[in-house]
Scaffold this active site. Structure first.
Site, mmCIF file in Angstrom:
data_model
loop_
_atom_site.group_PDB
_atom_site.id
_atom_site.type_symbol
_atom_site.label_atom_id
_atom_site.label_comp_id
_atom_site.label_asym_id
_atom_site.label_seq_id
_atom_site.Cartn_x
_atom_site.Cartn_y
_atom_site.Cartn_z
ATOM 1 N N ASP A 6 20.308 -3.621 0.072
ATOM 2 C CA ASP A 6 19.590 -2.395 -0.276
ATOM 3 C C ASP A 6 19.510 -1.430 0.902
ATOM 4 O OD1 ASP A 6 17.780 -4.604 0.571
ATOM 5 O OD2 ASP A 6 16.273 -3.027 0.590
ATOM 6 N N ASN A 7 19.989 -1.845 2.056
ATOM 7 C CA ASN A 7 20.011 -0.969 3.231
ATOM 8 C C ASN A 7 21.420 -0.495 3.574
ATOM 9 O OD1 ASN A 7 17.264 -0.929 3.701
ATOM 10 N ND2 ASN A 7 17.302 -2.694 5.077
ATOM 11 N N ARG A 63 22.719 3.045 -2.897
ATOM 12 C CA ARG A 63 23.066 1.912 -2.025
ATOM 13 C C ARG A 63 23.765 0.822 -2.828
ATOM 14 N NH1 ARG A 63 17.193 1.978 -0.006
ATOM 15 N NH2 ARG A 63 17.045 3.949 -1.081
ATOM 16 N N ASP A 88 0.811 -1.222 0.000
ATOM 17 C CA ASP A 88 0.000 0.000 0.000
ATOM 18 C C ASP A 88 0.845 1.274 0.000
ATOM 19 O OD1 ASP A 88 0.913 0.212 2.626
ATOM 20 O OD2 ASP A 88 -1.009 -0.311 3.535
#
EC number: 2.7.7.-
Length: 475
Positions: A257-258, A186, A125
């Site tokens: 990705d972090n 990243r 969402d």
């Protein structure tokens, strides 16, 4: 829009080209209640003069900032999630909203979380829970106070929607967060380009990273830019990992990705601070194997750097990349010595002595039942805090035989330059903490009675903590 003379908008990310992002629109929210604005961060980029309604227009409705990005950009990237490669990532509930330069001329990003669906939402969402936003503010504020290289929570606006989540009582309240950080590029950004075999874009990104984020590092004739960049990123990642360990912080989700290419800590989801020293302590309830436990964080960071090295194989020799990667443990250990010295607010006596101090402190913490955060508070400044430590409620810990090596090493240590032990923060019986019980208690006041006063008090305490520890964390 009123701005200060230090307001310096930028659009640098656009220069990378459309391969790196998708222009998107923010969600339209039914409500905008400003819950948090970071005045210190706003002043650093010339936005402190905004009125609250103006703040909401830009950071709740996302009207573009003058001279900055004309439209939000959902950034593209891939990544390993718990060591499983996922090519369907990208900004799924956030975007790059604006870029500016701070009062030191450095490029900064304003990025979002909970700002709506994008092409990368994967059926989600695109929203953020209010509790999730509050937790981001707390994590970033505490880490910043402890001297960790971290993004800063910039804004939190409640948005009036009811969300369903499996890890919170639902329906739960919604919010949109804005964070201020030096980059949202990243390791996963490189991984996506490598997966597409887009060597030209990888090379362009290397040049962009070096020019934009490492301008003081020279690239001489004959140097391989990819190797120069990889070395710089590896050193930054080693530093932030060491800072987490000295802070007793467990990120929880150290996916590729972090991991930002600036080595800056960001994106706080299931984080925790250690109650007591425990290498096996895990933050995320879904990390069943403890892959990202406290003690395995350095290993996770090195593994992620190896994935970055793989992306650079088209530009640099394997042997040279591997040689740089092999230095990570040594760099990390040296950074850990300094991170603990700064955590204790003491002057350096040289590399060997600093390592002795770190090893003695961590051995005591590992073998004692003392809560993790008390020793660095009681003994902050070294010998100058001996009477304060011995008068504390924790004095029985410091009378244990196992503390003798620590006490002996601290007795030879003066406070780091600029440390002010007369600061009011050190007059309290106990340090500020964000253990899970504290966080849940703060949130319960909001959830049960919409009472924000305890949270505001905590935010003020964290600012005072940052002021008190500023000298020691930077020396």
């Amino acid at each position: 829009m009123p701005v200060s003379p230090t307001y310096r908008p930028a659009t640098d990310h656009l220069s990378l080209g459309a391969e790196f992002y998708d222009p998107v629109q923010a969600a339209h929210f039914p409500l905008h209640i400003l819950r948090y604005r970071n005045e210190r961060a706003a002043a650093s980029i010339g936005l402190d003069a905004l009125t609250d309604p103006e703040w909401v227009r830009h950071f709740g409705r996302f009207e573009p900032l003058p001279g900055s990005l004309p439209q939000p950009l959902a950034l593209r990237y891939h990544g390993h999630q718990f060591r499983q490669y996922n090519p369907d990532l990208g900004d799924g509930r956030g975007f790059l909203f604006a870029q500016l330069r701070d009062d030191q001329g450095r490029l900064l990003d304003l990025g979002t979380k909970g700002s709506g669906r994008t092409p990368w939402s994967r059926g989600g969402d695109g929203r953020l829970t209010l509790k999730g936003g509050v937790r981001e503010i707390l994590a970033a504020s505490m880490l910043g106070a402890l001297g960790v290289d971290t993004s800063r929570a910039f804004s939190l606006i409640e948005t009036g929607e009811e969300l369903t989540r499996g890890d919170e009582p639902s329906p739960t309240r919604s919010a949109v967060l804005v964070r201020l950080s030096h980059s949202h590029i990243r390791i996963g950004t490189f991984q996506r380009l490598a997966a597409h075999e887009d060597v030209e874009s990888i090379s362009a990104l290397v040049d962009y990273v070096l020019t934009t984020y490492y301008p003081t590092i020279p690239v001489n004739d004959g140097d391989n830019p990819a190797l120069v960049m990889f070395r710089a990123i590896g050193e930054r990642v080693a530093r932030v990992g060491a800072q987490w360990m000295a802070a007793g912080f467990v990120h929880g989700v150290l996916n590729t990705d972090n991991i930002a290419i600036t080595g800056e800590s960001f994106d706080y989801g299931p984080w925790r601070f250690l109650p007591r020293y425990d290498p096996n302590f895990t933050a995320a309830y879904f990390d069943h194997g403890g892959l990202y436990s406290y003690g395995r964080q350095p290993q996770a960071l090195m593994w992620n750097l190896a994935r970055l090295a793989e992306c650079l194989l088209a530009l640099a020799p394997h042997e040279a990349l591997n040689e740089i990667l092999s230095r990570f443990p040594e760099n990390y250990e040296a950074e850990l010595d300094q991170a603990w010295r700064r955590r204790l607010g003491v002057a350096s006596l040289g590399p060997e002595s600093d390592r002795d101090l770190r090893l003695a402190v961590t051995e005591f913490l590992a073998n004692s039942s003392i809560p993790f955060h008390f020793l660095p508070y009681d003994w902050y400044g070294g010998e100058a805090s001996r009477h304060r430590a011995d008068a504390s409620a924790r004095t029985h810990y410091y009378n244990e035989p196992s503390f003798i090596p620590v006490r002996s090493l601290l007795q030879s240590r003066a406070p780091a330059a600029g440390v002010d032990l007369g600061h009011a923060y050190f007059g309290a019986d106990a340090p500020c903490d964000l253990l899970i019980e504290t966080v849940e208690s703060l949130w319960s006041h909001v959830a049960e009675g919409d009472d924000w006063e305890p949270l505001r008090n905590m935010w003020h305490r964290l600012e005072a903590m940052a002021d008190a520890l500023k000298a020691g964390s930077s020396s």
